[in-house]
Scaffold this active site. Structure first.
Site, PDB file in Angstrom:
ATOM      1  N   ASP A 110       0.862  -1.076   0.045  1.00  9.43           N
ATOM      2  CA  ASP A 110       0.063   0.062   0.197  1.00  9.43           C
ATOM      3  C   ASP A 110       0.981   1.397  -0.030  1.00  9.43           C
ATOM      4  OD1 ASP A 110      -2.476   1.295   0.243  1.00  9.43           O
ATOM      5  OD2 ASP A 110      -2.352   1.402   2.544  1.00  9.43           O
ATOM      6  N   LEU A 115       6.839  -2.553   4.306  1.00  4.30           N
ATOM      7  CA  LEU A 115       7.856  -3.434   3.714  1.00  4.30           C
ATOM      8  C   LEU A 115       9.255  -2.881   3.491  1.00  4.30           C
ATOM      9  CD1 LEU A 115       8.204  -6.046   2.256  1.00  4.30           C
ATOM     10  CD2 LEU A 115       7.290  -4.859   0.054  1.00  4.30           C
TER      11      LEU A 115
END
Ligand code: IMP
Ligand code: MG
Length: 182
Positions: A110, A115
């Site tokens: 997103d 991450l």
């Protein structure tokens, strides 16, 4: 999250955006991609809990080369509806990854903040290589410049549920990906 009835729970599933058949077809491509990485050195698939657990279970069965599987759990802190980039690892890998081709198996990218932090943490451990496979990508929402090595589906800025993804911990068990009725 609490529901008065099954009907109320169902009413939040607005429409299916990716069917089981479409997912199955793309899983084959992802399995072939992992096969192509294999050069004799060990492969480690790392799934980020909880969202990626369904994807990992299906993806690993499309891989036809030796591979090991591990899980990591991370807590992302949110500011309003966006992750802040402050990530806490609540369950770490059991492996020394320095000998491995590491492939992170993610549910969705997103803003990219979660991450990005996980990549930083793993990079320091100097794996042989480090790649990312994501089931879904929402590029419109990106805050951190970051791209997966393989993304199975690119979607618009919808909040999605199913196939491991949740709203308030529910809907992970839907076998397809659906838009959530806000
Ligand atoms: P990021 O740091 O903004 O990239 O956060 C990604 C995480 O937010 C994902 O791993 C999901 O857990 C969650 N997330 C983002 N978008 C959605 C969505 O549409 N449905 C369900 N979870 C989502
Ligand atoms: Mg996740």
């Amino acid at each position: 999250m609490k529901f008065d009835s099954t009907e109320q729970w169902k009413s939040k599933v607005k429409r299916v955006i990716i069917s089981q058949e479409e997912i199955r077809a793309r899983l084959k491509d992802a399995g072939a991609y992992i096969d192509s990485i294999y050069d004799g050195s060990p492969i480690l698939l790392v799934s980020i809990l909880k969202g990626a657990f369904v994807f990992m279970a299906d993806l690993c069965r499309e891989v036809t080369v030796p591979c090991e599987i591990e899980f990591m759990a991370a807590k992302s802190y949110f500011e309003g509806t966006q992750s802040s980039g402050h990530v806490e690892i609540t369950m770490d890998l059991k492996h020394d990854i320095s000998d491995y081709h590491v492939i992170i198996v993610e549910d969705i990218i997103d803003t990219g903040r979660t991450l990005n932090e996980i990549l930083k943490i793993l990079r320091v451990r100097e794996p042989r290589s480090l790649r990312v496979i994501t089931l879904l990508d929402k590029p419109d929402r990106r805050v951190v410049e970051l791209n997966a090595d393989l993304s199975l589906f690119t979607i618009p800025d919808y909040f999605v549920i199913g196939y491991g993804l949740d709203y308030g911990e529910f809907y992970r068990n839907l076998p397809y990906i659906a838009e959530f009725e806000e």
